[in-house]
Write a protein that holds these residues in place. Sequence first.
Motif, PDB file in Angstrom:
ATOM      1  N   MET A   1       7.079  -8.584  -6.389  1.00  0.00           N
ATOM      2  CA  MET A   1       6.629  -9.980  -6.317  1.00  0.00           C
ATOM      3  C   MET A   1       6.019 -10.344  -7.656  1.00  0.00           C
ATOM      4  O   MET A   1       4.871 -10.055  -7.927  1.00  0.00           O
ATOM      5  CB  MET A   1       5.596 -10.141  -5.207  1.00  0.00           C
ATOM      6  CG  MET A   1       5.690 -11.458  -4.459  1.00  0.00           C
ATOM      7  SD  MET A   1       5.139 -12.930  -5.362  1.00  0.00           S
ATOM      8  CE  MET A   1       3.397 -12.653  -5.478  1.00  0.00           C
ATOM      9  N   LYS A   2       6.829 -10.951  -8.510  1.00  0.00           N
ATOM     10  CA  LYS A   2       6.397 -11.243  -9.884  1.00  0.00           C
ATOM     11  C   LYS A   2       6.121 -12.735 -10.025  1.00  0.00           C
ATOM     12  O   LYS A   2       6.721 -13.421 -10.857  1.00  0.00           O
ATOM     13  CB  LYS A   2       7.483 -10.815 -10.887  1.00  0.00           C
ATOM     14  CG  LYS A   2       7.855  -9.350 -10.803  1.00  0.00           C
ATOM     15  CD  LYS A   2       6.789  -8.488 -11.429  1.00  0.00           C
ATOM     16  CE  LYS A   2       7.259  -7.047 -11.550  1.00  0.00           C
ATOM     17  NZ  LYS A   2       6.228  -6.151 -12.041  1.00  0.00           N
ATOM     18  N   GLU A   3       5.251 -13.258  -9.180  1.00  0.00           N
ATOM     19  CA  GLU A   3       4.917 -14.672  -9.285  1.00  0.00           C
ATOM     20  C   GLU A   3       3.456 -14.890  -8.916  1.00  0.00           C
ATOM     21  O   GLU A   3       2.859 -14.079  -8.204  1.00  0.00           O
ATOM     22  CB  GLU A   3       5.841 -15.521  -8.399  1.00  0.00           C
ATOM     23  CG  GLU A   3       5.814 -15.171  -6.933  1.00  0.00           C
ATOM     24  CD  GLU A   3       6.821 -15.976  -6.117  1.00  0.00           C
ATOM     25  OE1 GLU A   3       7.648 -16.675  -6.712  1.00  0.00           O
ATOM     26  OE2 GLU A   3       6.772 -15.899  -4.883  1.00  0.00           O
ATOM     27  N   GLY A  53       6.564 -20.229  -3.596  1.00  0.00           N
ATOM     28  CA  GLY A  53       7.216 -18.928  -3.603  1.00  0.00           C
ATOM     29  C   GLY A  53       7.437 -18.295  -2.243  1.00  0.00           C
ATOM     30  O   GLY A  53       7.429 -18.954  -1.197  1.00  0.00           O
ATOM     31  N   ALA A  54       7.593 -16.987  -2.265  1.00  0.00           N
ATOM     32  CA  ALA A  54       7.985 -16.235  -1.073  1.00  0.00           C
ATOM     33  C   ALA A  54       6.955 -16.301   0.042  1.00  0.00           C
ATOM     34  O   ALA A  54       7.301 -16.143   1.216  1.00  0.00           O
ATOM     35  CB  ALA A  54       8.231 -14.771  -1.461  1.00  0.00           C
ATOM     36  N   ASN A  67       0.029  -7.690   3.006  1.00  0.00           N
ATOM     37  CA  ASN A  67       0.618  -7.376   1.693  1.00  0.00           C
ATOM     38  C   ASN A  67      -0.466  -6.923   0.717  1.00  0.00           C
ATOM     39  O   ASN A  67      -0.667  -7.523  -0.343  1.00  0.00           O
ATOM     40  CB  ASN A  67       1.365  -8.590   1.135  1.00  0.00           C
ATOM     41  CG  ASN A  67       2.582  -8.951   1.953  1.00  0.00           C
ATOM     42  OD1 ASN A  67       2.485  -9.641   2.966  1.00  0.00           O
ATOM     43  ND2 ASN A  67       3.739  -8.461   1.527  1.00  0.00           N
ATOM     44  N   LEU A  70      -0.368  -6.679  -3.201  1.00  0.00           N
ATOM     45  CA  LEU A  70      -0.612  -7.817  -4.100  1.00  0.00           C
ATOM     46  C   LEU A  70      -2.005  -7.735  -4.704  1.00  0.00           C
ATOM     47  O   LEU A  70      -2.259  -8.323  -5.771  1.00  0.00           O
ATOM     48  CB  LEU A  70      -0.477  -9.139  -3.340  1.00  0.00           C
ATOM     49  CG  LEU A  70       0.884  -9.461  -2.734  1.00  0.00           C
ATOM     50  CD1 LEU A  70       0.801 -10.733  -1.915  1.00  0.00           C
ATOM     51  CD2 LEU A  70       1.935  -9.578  -3.825  1.00  0.00           C
ATOM     52  N   THR A 298       0.854  -7.086  -8.809  1.00  0.00           N
ATOM     53  CA  THR A 298       2.271  -6.810  -9.078  1.00  0.00           C
ATOM     54  C   THR A 298       2.780  -7.491 -10.337  1.00  0.00           C
ATOM     55  O   THR A 298       3.901  -7.221 -10.771  1.00  0.00           O
ATOM     56  CB  THR A 298       3.113  -7.251  -7.872  1.00  0.00           C
ATOM     57  OG1 THR A 298       2.729  -8.588  -7.504  1.00  0.00           O
ATOM     58  CG2 THR A 298       2.895  -6.328  -6.682  1.00  0.00           C
TER      59      THR A 298
END
Length: 315
Positions: A1-3, A53-54, A67, A70, A298
Amino acid sequence: MKEPLFLQPVFQERIWGGTALRDVYGYEIPSDRTGECWAISGHPNGQSIVKNGAFAGKTLGELWGSNRELFGNLEGDVFPLLTKILDANADLSVQVHPDDAYAKEHENGELGKTECWYIIDCKEGAELVFGHTAKTKEEFVHQIEAGNWDQLLRRVPIKKGEFFYVPSGSIHALCEGTLVLETQQSSDTTYRVYDYDRTDANGNKRELHLDKAIDVTTIPHQDPQLNITTEKREGAEITTFVQAQYFSVYKWDIDGDLHYTQTHPFLLMSALSGDGSLEIDGKTYRVKKGDHFIIPATVHQFTMKGELELIVAHP
């Protein structure tokens, strides 16, 4: 997760609130008595919701539960920090917060509350209450019972851009005409000591919590010793306000391109002014005044660009 996780603030109405959150930041506030913007919050009394985002639509508390990667796989039942903007349109009550041990025992497992303030703006001649003059608990109790508030409470003049660290056990209050960004432990426990004998629309005074306040107040008062430093880097000037047990807080003045390598469990970021962008893995996100977001563990490297004034914090 690169956001990043951009967050939707939650607003809280208070008897001392006003309209600065709308006037300064353009937020859609619920009324002209809006005192608090819970900008980054996993607390059940006001959960931030992810906007992009996701994970769009999820609360910060849900992500903490599902999660944890994160957040650098930090341990703990609750997301540990809370970022607020406070509009003190009138004086806040004089209050004190417990530490973790006292809150766990007396407040159903709630965290204690150490906090800090960055003065975004304030009226000329503004001040705050910070500390007291009592040397012993007996003197502290006597002054409260006698109503000698002018003698007991320490008042401190303030200016825009100043920073105050407020450990649990410190008597404190923001006063009229002050706009602050607050970084704190994720707790909503406050012991009210004095409320200027104010009454609500029904003529009722707000509840005081004197027994608990007397239990937890640090006597005599101790001013924290801060070592505020400023470092010039390519694209930014970074001011370190505090590096302490529960959080570290900085001010980033971006003027150009700041390339940053992330080494913390996560970063909380609040844009106080300006306009710019955040670049992660070749993707660009606009960052503007009034935005609040988290850089998760992340994301290992990112670039901030533009002209931005950010308050940044991490556990």
